[in-house]
Design a protein around this motif. Structure first.
Motif, PDB file in Angstrom:
ATOM      1  N   MET A  75      61.159  43.935  36.159  1.00 23.56           N
ATOM      2  CA  MET A  75      61.197  44.295  37.202  1.00 23.56           C
ATOM      3  C   MET A  75      62.611  45.437  37.109  1.00 23.56           C
ATOM      4  SD  MET A  75      59.898  45.376  40.306  1.00 23.56           S
ATOM      5  CE  MET A  75      59.232  43.965  41.615  1.00 23.56           C
ATOM      6  N   SER A  76      63.322  44.872  35.888  1.00 19.42           N
ATOM      7  CA  SER A  76      64.665  45.244  35.930  1.00 19.42           C
ATOM      8  C   SER A  76      64.026  46.651  34.748  1.00 19.42           C
ATOM      9  CB  SER A  76      65.569  44.215  35.087  1.00 19.42           C
ATOM     10  OG  SER A  76      65.201  44.314  33.415  1.00 19.42           O
ATOM     11  N   ILE A  77      63.442  46.979  34.232  1.00 17.80           N
ATOM     12  CA  ILE A  77      63.274  47.979  33.886  1.00 17.80           C
ATOM     13  C   ILE A  77      63.806  49.059  34.735  1.00 17.80           C
ATOM     14  CG2 ILE A  77      61.895  49.476  32.626  1.00 17.80           C
ATOM     15  CD1 ILE A  77      60.268  47.160  31.633  1.00 17.80           C
ATOM     16  N   ASN A  78      64.190  50.073  34.713  1.00 15.70           N
ATOM     17  CA  ASN A  78      64.535  51.588  35.333  1.00 15.70           C
ATOM     18  C   ASN A  78      63.109  51.893  36.097  1.00 15.70           C
ATOM     19  OD1 ASN A  78      66.390  51.229  33.664  1.00 15.70           O
ATOM     20  ND2 ASN A  78      66.876  53.260  34.423  1.00 15.70           N
ATOM     21  N   ALA A  79      62.892  52.328  37.233  1.00 16.86           N
ATOM     22  CA  ALA A  79      62.080  52.960  37.654  1.00 16.86           C
ATOM     23  C   ALA A  79      60.904  52.141  38.177  1.00 16.86           C
ATOM     24  CB  ALA A  79      61.463  54.535  37.162  1.00 16.86           C
ATOM     25  N   VAL A  80      60.429  50.325  37.579  1.00 21.69           N
ATOM     26  CA  VAL A  80      59.983  50.140  38.026  1.00 21.69           C
ATOM     27  C   VAL A  80      59.799  49.177  39.398  1.00 21.69           C
ATOM     28  CG1 VAL A  80      58.531  47.556  37.433  1.00 21.69           C
ATOM     29  CG2 VAL A  80      59.495  49.157  35.677  1.00 21.69           C
ATOM     30  N   LYS A  81      58.985  49.596  40.300  1.00 22.89           N
ATOM     31  CA  LYS A  81      58.576  48.793  41.752  1.00 22.89           C
ATOM     32  C   LYS A  81      57.328  47.718  42.355  1.00 22.89           C
ATOM     33  CE  LYS A  81      61.073  50.679  44.272  1.00 22.89           C
ATOM     34  NZ  LYS A  81      62.033  50.657  44.610  1.00 22.89           N
ATOM     35  N   GLY A  82      57.207  47.343  41.351  1.00 19.88           N
ATOM     36  CA  GLY A  82      56.124  46.297  41.533  1.00 19.88           C
ATOM     37  C   GLY A  82      55.469  45.497  40.341  1.00 19.88           C
ATOM     38  N   VAL A  83      55.687  44.425  39.566  1.00 20.27           N
ATOM     39  CA  VAL A  83      55.413  43.583  39.107  1.00 20.27           C
ATOM     40  C   VAL A  83      53.814  42.767  39.178  1.00 20.27           C
ATOM     41  CG1 VAL A  83      55.525  41.860  37.309  1.00 20.27           C
ATOM     42  CG2 VAL A  83      57.499  43.607  37.952  1.00 20.27           C
ATOM     43  N   GLU A  84      53.227  42.703  37.972  1.00 16.47           N
ATOM     44  CA  GLU A  84      51.447  41.815  38.566  1.00 16.47           C
ATOM     45  C   GLU A  84      51.459  40.940  37.254  1.00 16.47           C
ATOM     46  OE1 GLU A  84      48.583  44.014  40.897  1.00 16.47           O
ATOM     47  OE2 GLU A  84      47.537  45.076  38.989  1.00 16.47           O
ATOM     48  N   ILE A  85      51.119  39.653  37.706  1.00 12.63           N
ATOM     49  CA  ILE A  85      50.184  38.765  36.300  1.00 12.63           C
ATOM     50  C   ILE A  85      48.101  38.784  36.313  1.00 12.63           C
ATOM     51  CG2 ILE A  85      50.380  37.206  35.325  1.00 12.63           C
ATOM     52  CD1 ILE A  85      53.443  37.946  35.401  1.00 12.63           C
ATOM     53  N   GLY A  86      47.856  39.105  35.798  1.00 10.52           N
ATOM     54  CA  GLY A  86      46.618  38.897  35.161  1.00 10.52           C
ATOM     55  C   GLY A  86      46.047  40.078  36.004  1.00 10.52           C
ATOM     56  N   ALA A  87      45.280  39.089  36.845  1.00 10.25           N
ATOM     57  CA  ALA A  87      44.000  39.740  38.540  1.00 10.25           C
ATOM     58  C   ALA A  87      45.453  40.327  39.504  1.00 10.25           C
ATOM     59  CB  ALA A  87      43.318  38.686  39.091  1.00 10.25           C
ATOM     60  N   GLY A  88      46.649  39.971  39.373  1.00 10.89           N
ATOM     61  CA  GLY A  88      47.495  40.343  40.230  1.00 10.89           C
ATOM     62  C   GLY A  88      47.614  40.410  41.603  1.00 10.89           C
ATOM     63  N   ASP A 104      35.392  33.011  43.176  1.00 13.13           N
ATOM     64  CA  ASP A 104      35.924  34.631  42.118  1.00 13.13           C
ATOM     65  C   ASP A 104      37.005  34.171  41.092  1.00 13.13           C
ATOM     66  OD1 ASP A 104      33.541  34.709  42.900  1.00 13.13           O
ATOM     67  OD2 ASP A 104      34.107  36.389  43.994  1.00 13.13           O
ATOM     68  N   ASN A 105      38.478  33.746  41.244  1.00 13.86           N
ATOM     69  CA  ASN A 105      39.127  33.767  40.544  1.00 13.86           C
ATOM     70  C   ASN A 105      39.722  32.881  39.520  1.00 13.86           C
ATOM     71  OD1 ASN A 105      41.856  35.042  41.178  1.00 13.86           O
ATOM     72  ND2 ASN A 105      42.624  33.215  40.724  1.00 13.86           N
ATOM     73  N   ALA A 106      38.837  31.704  39.621  1.00 18.46           N
ATOM     74  CA  ALA A 106      38.724  30.467  38.984  1.00 18.46           C
ATOM     75  C   ALA A 106      38.642  30.908  37.615  1.00 18.46           C
ATOM     76  CB  ALA A 106      38.481  28.468  39.786  1.00 18.46           C
ATOM     77  N   ASP A 107      39.292  30.515  36.670  1.00 16.89           N
ATOM     78  CA  ASP A 107      38.893  30.737  35.098  1.00 16.89           C
ATOM     79  C   ASP A 107      38.323  29.242  34.763  1.00 16.89           C
ATOM     80  OD1 ASP A 107      39.853  33.041  35.249  1.00 16.89           O
ATOM     81  OD2 ASP A 107      41.498  32.433  35.452  1.00 16.89           O
ATOM     82  N   GLU A 108      37.155  29.274  34.316  1.00 15.34           N
ATOM     83  CA  GLU A 108      36.714  28.314  34.382  1.00 15.34           C
ATOM     84  C   GLU A 108      36.825  27.512  33.230  1.00 15.34           C
ATOM     85  OE1 GLU A 108      32.862  27.928  37.166  1.00 15.34           O
ATOM     86  OE2 GLU A 108      32.344  28.963  35.632  1.00 15.34           O
ATOM     87  N   MET A 109      36.601  26.627  32.429  1.00 14.07           N
ATOM     88  CA  MET A 109      37.080  26.076  30.828  1.00 14.07           C
ATOM     89  C   MET A 109      35.626  25.062  30.621  1.00 14.07           C
ATOM     90  SD  MET A 109      40.609  24.185  31.476  1.00 14.07           S
ATOM     91  CE  MET A 109      40.700  23.456  33.206  1.00 14.07           C
ATOM     92  N   ARG A 110      35.687  25.576  29.489  1.00 19.25           N
ATOM     93  CA  ARG A 110      34.677  25.331  27.880  1.00 19.25           C
ATOM     94  C   ARG A 110      34.990  24.598  26.630  1.00 19.25           C
ATOM     95  NH1 ARG A 110      29.955  23.318  31.391  1.00 19.25           N
ATOM     96  NH2 ARG A 110      31.927  22.226  31.779  1.00 19.25           N
ATOM     97  N   LEU A 144      37.205  30.859  30.379  1.00 20.11           N
ATOM     98  CA  LEU A 144      35.821  31.735  30.202  1.00 20.11           C
ATOM     99  C   LEU A 144      35.477  32.632  30.711  1.00 20.11           C
ATOM    100  CD1 LEU A 144      32.847  29.602  31.305  1.00 20.11           C
ATOM    101  CD2 LEU A 144      33.513  30.126  29.286  1.00 20.11           C
ATOM    102  N   SER A 145      36.985  33.053  31.258  1.00 19.83           N
ATOM    103  CA  SER A 145      37.634  34.442  32.332  1.00 19.83           C
ATOM    104  C   SER A 145      39.271  34.507  32.160  1.00 19.83           C
ATOM    105  CB  SER A 145      37.560  34.814  33.776  1.00 19.83           C
ATOM    106  OG  SER A 145      37.779  33.321  34.202  1.00 19.83           O
ATOM    107  N   ASN A 146      39.929  35.397  31.991  1.00 18.37           N
ATOM    108  CA  ASN A 146      40.737  35.156  32.290  1.00 18.37           C
ATOM    109  C   ASN A 146      41.842  35.745  33.364  1.00 18.37           C
ATOM    110  OD1 ASN A 146      43.977  35.098  31.787  1.00 18.37           O
ATOM    111  ND2 ASN A 146      44.102  36.333  29.660  1.00 18.37           N
ATOM    112  N   LYS A 147      41.452  35.352  34.752  1.00 22.96           N
ATOM    113  CA  LYS A 147      41.823  36.504  35.900  1.00 22.96           C
ATOM    114  C   LYS A 147      43.646  35.307  35.961  1.00 22.96           C
ATOM    115  CE  LYS A 147      38.704  37.614  38.470  1.00 22.96           C
ATOM    116  NZ  LYS A 147      37.716  37.577  37.569  1.00 22.96           N
ATOM    117  N   ALA A 148      43.860  34.153  35.597  1.00 19.44           N
ATOM    118  CA  ALA A 148      45.589  33.941  35.279  1.00 19.44           C
ATOM    119  C   ALA A 148      46.390  34.819  35.104  1.00 19.44           C
ATOM    120  CB  ALA A 148      45.531  32.517  35.335  1.00 19.44           C
TER     121      ALA A 148
END
Lengths: 363, 363, 363, 363
Positions: free
Chosen positions: B239-252, B262-268, B278-282
């Motif tokens: 957000m400190s970068i010029n002109a940036v107005k939004g930031v999101e992580i993973g599924a955001g 649907d959002n859980a990242d299962e583990m094996r 098994l996924s990377n929503k996080a």
């Protein structure tokens, strides 16, 4: 700078786990002679308190805050303010499953990896319980803002989307946010959300949401380019709240779709000789500095992964297991994020207000 | 902590205005005996350099970085690394209009309000020129990550949306990002964007965009709960970068629409005895701590308000004016944000890597 | 917070080695609209410059400071001030001996142990050359103090003891400090020191000294209890100067010998309605906060160990060696510590002045 | 960074006034899996506790510390450690005189000037009561040092001068410091001090003293040049203790009288292949970095100005008054400074040990 504090001049540091004896914080840097009593903090804690309706966790905490220092005869003294809330709801419970298995989507596994040890009871330090101290610190920040800014600063939060159900911005009514359990500013949406969330809750599922926080009467000039921009610090503040996965300012992600013509906030002179902006796509911040317009922040909150449906996971011994959460949990944790996000707005503004006082020009 | 530095253990502080004699920075906290030469930094600066095609500003800067300290016989010494880039393109220019009128959507007016003075030449400190030093510091951070993490950390950025035109994630090809002027990972989209942006450019308009940065081979355990979470620091960084107005992580923001299932990242357990998600929503971060999966961040970049169409504004004397930008400017500043966002990812990871070394458990 | 910066709100960060291409610093947090020109800084650098008489090192540096940013049309803009001094006296030299052998009493051995590498040329980062940037930052701090404190703050240093030869405090004359090469305020002592130091110099030996710095017209209220006390920060500031081994405030170590009756500074009302102290044993600081009296600090400077007499040491290969310093060096490095100590007083006061502005009471 | 915390990576923040409900602190940055129990802290608090003999204040505090967070099943978890001590001795008392009159040599007047309000009961925040939390944090720091440094770090303090009566260094016996009420390492001196201090106490007077703290088995490499030097941070740590007016390292002020020949610590190779220093004038620190020798710090403690003899002062209304302290107070507060100085040594070393882990070379 070891991770459990926020702010520079207005700085608070929290401690405490979900099921330890108490949680607390130290608020440092508060100017002296600002009126402050426990009731000023308690009022905001009561609004945050879970278990007040069927849509938030049933944990029952008195959440009675005690001021341990820094206030004398009803006013701050300039010394650090110690705040404490005892944990009263620590019912003995069988943590057998959580103790050894890692809940997908929780911090369990990664805490174990990083620290080699974790207080698994109720999530320990990663529990939303910690956010009570954010709200407490936020209450102090509000007192600072109200004392130092003529007319005070108003900070209000609302939930503007639950899952895929968004509000109608045209129907926005701040009073409505106090009239339903969702901080929803749109009466019609609130009704629909009730049915919607009841169904999710009954299925043992959960859903995400979007929260919007608006600060009004913010002084011009808050924010320190180029890394401690007001929006940068707000982004950090909001992203540090449990379950938040996105933050946007003003038009936010929508701005990425706009042309320069549509995104510019034009300026005119008001009758009072002050500059007026004709729109607020910027969300009250330009070049990292507050413009005096409303500061508008939105945050995306993910659904809790504490759900009834079993999900694949592993345990400490490296066995593959299925984990489901049987107890009652929040079907939509975004609801509880609203007062926390308000609080983080308050502390961020208070911190930058003190910085502005320090570094305002020599004129 | 006065606003122009970023990071705690790996900390860099920048200085310099768009049209001053030079810009520079100090990178402090770099461990010793890490290989570093000017060429290691120059390579990344060259990728960022504007004026390389018709879609970025025509300012021509040599952008030759000099290492002034902290390196001896090709290795870091543990002392601060001073970096300097002289400004070579400071053509005398008529700033008459910008000097007195405030460009809507720029930091001009708010700098004037906050500081009572501003270096109006080319935007002064609020110019994107400052981001060259971010790229330079990011290059140093990459060397640190590569030296301290077995296998190195790969950090790559891409533009995933220009205005309303999104890429097809299925067509993602990292190599493609180097083959078109947009860092676009989708060859087909890149072609369409060329036509699209040409038309915007010719109209003297501008458009926003969305940038995605991915870090691979990130160690588990980066991030310090609960305020210096890795995602919180990344949010601030971006957000400190010029002109940036939004930031999101993973599924955001999409996570707000998902159910817990649907959002859980299962583990094996993987064949190598390591936990696999098994996924990377996080987006590679849980509870504020890196999980070892790819760290995925997206940022929304607004369109520049330097456009040909006249917009309503005011001048220093309080007169109402119309402002338009006649010179050539970036039709889509999101393009130039890509290497800067990569750099901010690098410095944030490097900072947290050093913190992990400091505070890893006593076992 | 990686070791090469000082201060919080007024913060400067330095870089550069003795024999690198340049040394420099970034001064961040300076309020806007404070008059500043290169000449304001150069004047103090010229006073510090070595090689001006036979009692300081013969290294000849032009020490011409350049302001690279943060100043526009003769005033600070509130953005970071980049300062640079090129190293001009980097004569090619045979460092063979220093390269491999560790000089006793120097940082050589311990740098090698800590970092596994060191820039041995002229002491690298541990050289007194770095102090030029302290003086430069101190010059900026003086401008801040003068702009923000009515009447300005006067900061003056003197040498009050050379080896075992102390001055007569009764003969103190500030003008005299400019009239001899020792910053000695006692004309008679200065004469004796000249003979004394000549003899030491001719023997290739060295001697320590005590420096006193006095700040007058300091506002009441500087200092933040209980860890960022003004005296605590001054102690850190002074002890960070090369070769300093002790710091005391006011009566200092003598206070340990006094009774409570003799040590108390009594108070009366002055004719102007202001409180007057009848003595200043406290050195202008009580409870960590400035009282408005003169702030008085003394520092003990050890003799340089660069001497002609061979001393026992070891080399990188673990051989036992004898090391002596043949080149010309400072017989009394305390002399050169005077302007540096003044500068550190200035930056510490400026930092706390900004903090006072931020956190002064809400009344 | 608002004044009530110390340290960067190992950081503690204290709160609490002399006569409030409790004092406490948060210790942040402690690595996980370090053994810690309340008894580990209580042991050091008991040594500090006043009122144990006729030479320290008769205030009787149980000083029972509670760990509120950060420890699970006997080990630290990496989360912040909340510590609390309730104030039990808050006897209702007539503060009439202190309330309105300012005690000379105390922080009363300057707090009133700075903050416009003060908690006058027992000195409020400026009371030595706060130092209990330093001792508590120091106890945690000792556990960190012992866990991370093979062989542990031994930190011991002693009083080496009371008023004008110095110990005989030749008679030093660490065991003796536990056998007399003065932490005096010289049995003969301790006996003389008893008579000396009895007479001072009976006269209602007070006297200063000098404290020495020695840390043994300190790893090589602690300290971050050039501003966060180990000795600079120790100077700040010690000067922040109530009533301290001077700090010196190794030979300290005596070094100012020495020649380079006499001050140099020569080096030889030991039989174990390790470098040995033949003396320790440097006090274990060169160039701001620990050499592995004993770290030796001395501090000058002024006499308390709480004495029976009336001294000239003023009151809040600007009247000239005489102030004397009738209650029983410490005749020599330097005694109580010993465990506090030990604690500040411990926290400073622990902080720098974590920094060394973070920034040690990439080799």
């Amino acid at each position: 700078m070891s991770g459990n504090g926020f702010g520079h001049l207005f700085r608070f540091t929290t401690f405490g786990e979900s099921h330890g004896p108490a949680i607390g914080c130290v608020v440092d840097g508060v100017p002296s002679r600002i009126p402050l009593a426990e009731a000023d903090i308690q009022a905001w804690l009561d609004l945050r308190k879970p278990g007040q309706n069927r849509f938030t966790t049933q944990r029952r905490e008195a959440d009675e805050v005690k001021i341990l220092s820094g206030v004398f005869e009803g006013q701050t003294t300039g010394t650090p303010i110690g705040l404490l809330i005892e944990n009263t709801d620590q019912r003995s419970k069988d943590y057998g499953e959580i103790k050894d298995s890692f809940r997908p989507g929780h911090a369990d596994w990664v805490y174990q990896q990083k620290y080699g040890i974790r207080d698994y009871r109720g999530g320990g330090r990663s529990s939303a319980r910690e956010t009570a101290m954010r709200v407490a610190a936020g209450a102090v920040a509000r007192m600072v803002l109200d004392a130092l800014v003529p007319g005070g600063v108003t900070i209000r939060g609302a939930m503007v989307r639950m899952g895929i159900q968004a509000i109608d911005y045209g129907a926005w009514d701040w009073d409505e946010t106090k009239a339903n359990p969702f901080w929803c500013p749109d009466a019609q949406a609130a009704k629909e959300w009730e049915t919607y969330l009841d169904s999710i809750r009954k299925n043992g599922s959960s859903i995400g949401g979007v929260v919007e926080v608006v600060a009004s009467n913010v002084p011009v000039g808050l924010g320190s380019p180029v890394y401690d921009k007001l929006d940068a610090d707000l982004a950090k503040a909001m992203m540090s709240i449990n379950a938040v996965k996105g933050v946007e300012i003003g038009a936010g992600f929508e701005a990425a779709s706009l042309s320069g013509e549509d995104n510019a906030d034009e300026m005119r002179m008001g009758n009072d000789g002050q500059v007026k902006f004709l729109s607020n796509k910027a969300g009250g911040i330009l070049g990292g500095i507050s413009t005096g317009q409303d500061v508008v922040v939105r945050l995306a909150v993910k659904p809790t992964s504490s759900i009834l449906t079993p999900k694949k996971s592993v345990d400490r011994q490296g066995n593959e297991v299925e984990v489901s959460t049987k107890g009652r949990h929040d079907p939509c944790v975004a609801i509880r994020a609203v007062p926390v996000a308000e609080a983080m707005m308050a502390v961020t503004l208070a911190d930058h207000l003190l910085r502005l006082r320090a570094q305002s020009g020599g004129f």
